[in-house]
Design an enzyme around this catalytic site. Structure first.
Site, PDB file in Angstrom:
ATOM      1  CG  HIS A 140      -1.684   6.458   4.916  1.00 53.44           C
ATOM      2  ND1 HIS A 140      -1.798   7.118   6.109  1.00 53.44           N
ATOM      3  CD2 HIS A 140      -1.895   5.153   5.185  1.00 53.44           C
ATOM      4  CE1 HIS A 140      -2.080   6.247   7.056  1.00 53.44           C
ATOM      5  NE2 HIS A 140      -2.144   5.048   6.526  1.00 53.44           N
ATOM      6  CG  HIS A 164       2.201   5.222   7.357  1.00 54.62           C
ATOM      7  ND1 HIS A 164       1.435   4.800   6.313  1.00 54.62           N
ATOM      8  CD2 HIS A 164       1.982   4.345   8.365  1.00 54.62           C
ATOM      9  CE1 HIS A 164       0.792   3.707   6.656  1.00 54.62           C
ATOM     10  NE2 HIS A 164       1.096   3.409   7.907  1.00 54.62           N
ATOM     11  CE  LYS A 205      -3.846  -1.644   2.777  1.00 57.26           C
ATOM     12  NZ  LYS A 205      -4.296  -1.608   4.163  1.00 57.26           N
TER      13      LYS A 205
HETATM   14  N1  ARG Z   1       1.484  -0.745  10.401  1.00 62.25           N
HETATM   15  C1  ARG Z   1       0.576  -0.098  11.290  1.00 62.25           C
HETATM   16  C2  ARG Z   1      -0.327   0.876  10.516  1.00 62.25           C
HETATM   17  O1  ARG Z   1       0.043   1.343   9.464  1.00 62.25           O
HETATM   18  C3  ARG Z   1       1.250   0.689  12.382  1.00 62.25           C
HETATM   19  C4  ARG Z   1       2.115  -0.128  13.297  1.00 62.25           C
HETATM   20  C5  ARG Z   1       2.257   0.508  14.629  1.00 62.25           C
HETATM   21  N2  ARG Z   1       3.151  -0.143  15.513  1.00 62.25           N
HETATM   22  C6  ARG Z   1       2.876  -1.200  16.261  1.00 62.25           C
HETATM   23  N3  ARG Z   1       3.828  -1.675  17.026  1.00 62.25           N
HETATM   24  N4  ARG Z   1       1.690  -1.735  16.294  1.00 62.25           N
HETATM   25  O2  ARG Z   1      -1.397   1.185  10.985  1.00 62.25           O
END
Ligand code: ARG
Length: 561
Positions: A122, A125, A119
């Site tokens: 965005h 992030h 993906k």
């Molecule tokens: N990949 C997840 C997202 O884009 C965020 C991860 C956050 N970190 C974690 N340790 N859960 O929503």
């Protein structure tokens, strides 16, 4: 260990008052001193006396210590004790190296960015990346050992769907492709469209994920191509943002797959994980249970986060772990931390550094015309083309290459500063014009100030400039020196609520003071060499400080704009 001025004052005040919690504040108005304390109120309450009387007694005690060499002390009728730093002390203090070893090598894991493969990265992030990177820089500056962690979202049932789609419609994800992520998105969207007519596809997706989980070679190869093409695309974006992706420990969700089964067994044996309506959960006080395994047997985001936390604690032994992740995941982290507590993992301080949404100019959540999340690339492109217009207006004599370079640095500064100048918990707004305003509270304004100072310094031969010991800058300069002595305290304060708005504001204030200084006093054309050199030396300290502070925020300085 070297101490900040505030820390030194606090030690004297604690010593004189016997109150270990005595605090030093920076008064809003310089007339009330450079620093102040309300410790007399606390003491007066304990002893049943009037605050002003107690303050008077404390003042005498303080003046009997070495504090008297640093500051003049005054007692306000209210009972506040105000400190005014002495000129000679200030002049010496600002020449010192701005370093402090607060962390003493203690380890901090800062998890940030953490995009999902297949993906586009965005806008959410973006905030995580900007805030996390700056926090990591500040911790490092303060003497912590920092591990920059990127928890890539690269595991879960959606990859079964993508594999099924790839087998049917043949994607092309070689990581040299211009836009492999668009290709993955196309397959994912197609899968969901076809699903409407053919509900059987859902099962196919599940089957492919199961095969992936159990190590099917063909599926692993396809999944690896998604992953490597995505990481290559992320690297391009990190590069544009000035984020050194080499510094990341990239451990994603998939890395914990082998650990999930045994971990679940251990949690069961400990009596923590229990079956509930076919699923496996951990019950928690005052919040919904944490879900470890769904009825179809698939593990979840939570399960992988527990495994990853175990890895971080056992193998890195950090004093703190920061998770820089959007507000929306607040409950997830409360649950994760509650599970950790139940497991007795309490040697590490865990904190979720939350942040709000990005709003557009209209004050609504920033979205595409179709209401979808905005890809980061589009944001970078837009702000860069606006920055180019500004640069072209400002400096007509630049080569096209220089124009582009400067516009890029200005654009990234606008994006980062707009984010960091506010407390992370709040939503931020994208007001493109204000973000780039060279005379407002913006990143480019501070860059512009720096460029202006650098220009003066280079005209004067870049110093250092000789002055006699007694040379001092006048009142305008004093205001700047008072600001400069607070720098390290400002940095320390960034780590208590894990927010950078204090540092951003400091740099803005310092820039405003520096601009005023330059407009009100003569520098290059000052006939008195002694004065001129003292002013140049001060400008040099300010320029270095702006460079250091902007660097911590992840913003590049430019010699010209
Ligand atoms: N990949 C997840 C997202 O884009 C965020 C991860 C956050 N970190 C974690 N340790 N859960 O929503």
């Amino acid at each position: 260990m070297a101490k900040t001025v505030k820390q030194l004052l606090q030690e004297y005040v604690v010593g004189a008052s016997g109150i270990s919690t005595a605090e030093i504040i920076i008064p809003p108005d310089l007339k009330l001193g450079d620093y102040a304390t309300n410790v007399a109120f606390i003491l007066a309450k304990q002893e049943g006396k009037k605050p002003a009387d107690v303050a008077g007694e404390l003042k005498e005690k303080l003046l009997g210590t070495d504090l008297a060499k640093m500051a003049d002390v005054e007692v306000a009728p209210t009972g506040f004790i105000n400190f005014f730093l002495k000129t000679e002390f200030l002049d010496e203090e600002i020449k010192k190296d701005k370093k402090i070893d607060l962390g003493q090598g203690k380890k901090v894991i800062v998890e940030y960015s953490s995009p999902n493969i297949a993906k586009p990265i965005h806008i959410g992030h973006l905030r995580s990346t900007i805030i996390g990177d700056a926090l990591a820089n500040v911790y490092e500056k303060l003497g912590y050992e920092v591990v920059r962690w990127n928890f890539i979202g690269d595991w879960g049932t959606q990859f079964g769907k993508l594999i099924a789609a790839d087998k049917k419609w043949h994607g092309n994800f070689s990581d040299t492709l211009k836009d492999p992520i668009q290709e993955m998105l196309r397959l994912y969207v197609k899968f969901h469209e076809e699903l409407k007519n053919n509900p059987e596809l859902e099962k196919e997706g599940q089957k492919e994920f199961k095969k992936l989980e159990t190590g099917d070679e063909e599926n692993l190869i396809i999944w690896k191509s998604f992953r490597s093409a995505s990481l290559a695309a992320f690297r391009i974006i990190f590069n544009k943002l000035g984020i050194d992706s080499e510094k990341f420990v990239i451990k994603g969700e998939s890395d914990y797959e082998p650990r999930l089964k045994p971990l679940i067994e251990e949690l069961k044996n400990k009596g923590l994980a229990i079956e509930s309506e076919g699923a496996l959960i951990v019950e928690l006080e005052n919040m919904p249970p944490a879900l470890l395994r769904k009825t179809d047997g698939a593990t979840l985001y939570m399960t992988r986060d527990i495994a990853s936390l175990e890895d971080r604690i056992q193998n890195y032994n950090p004093a703190k772990i920061l998770y820089v992740v959007a507000n929306q995941q607040a409950l997830h982290f409360e649950q994760l931390f509650a599970v950790a507590k139940k497991l007795g993992w309490d040697s590490t301080e865990l904190s979720h550094v939350k942040f709000g949404m990005v709003l557009g100019e209209d004050g609504k959540k920033l979205a595409t015309r179709e209401g979808k999340v905005v890809a980061l690339q589009e944001v970078i492109d837009r702000i860069t083309s606006l920055a180019l217009e500004t640069v072209k207006q400002k400096s007509a004599d630049l080569s096209e290459e220089d124009e582009n370079k400067i516009a890029h640095a200005v654009a990234i500064s606008a994006l980062k500063y707009n984010d960091l100048k506010q407390h992370p918990h709040t939503d931020i707004q994208f007001d493109w014009k204000a973000m780039l305003d060279l005379s407002g509270n913006s990143g480019p304004y501070i860059q512009y100030t720096y460029a202006r100072l650098a220009n003066i310094l280079s005209k004067a031969g870049n110093g250092p400039w000789e002055t006699s010991a007694s040379a001092s800058v006048d009142l305008e300069g004093k205001l700047i020196e008072r600001k400069l002595v607070n720098y390290l305290d400002v940095l320390i304060e960034c780590t208590t609520p894990n927010a950078l708005n204090g540092l951003a504001l400091y740099l803005y204030d310092l820039s405003a003071l520096a601009n005023r200084f330059y407009e009100n006093v003569r520098v290059l054309d000052e006939p008195d060499t002694e004065k001129k050199n003292a002013r140049l030396n001060l400008i040099k300290v300010v320029a270095d400080n702006l460079k250091d502070g902007l660097g911590l925020l992840g913003i590049q300085t430019l010699e010209r704009i």
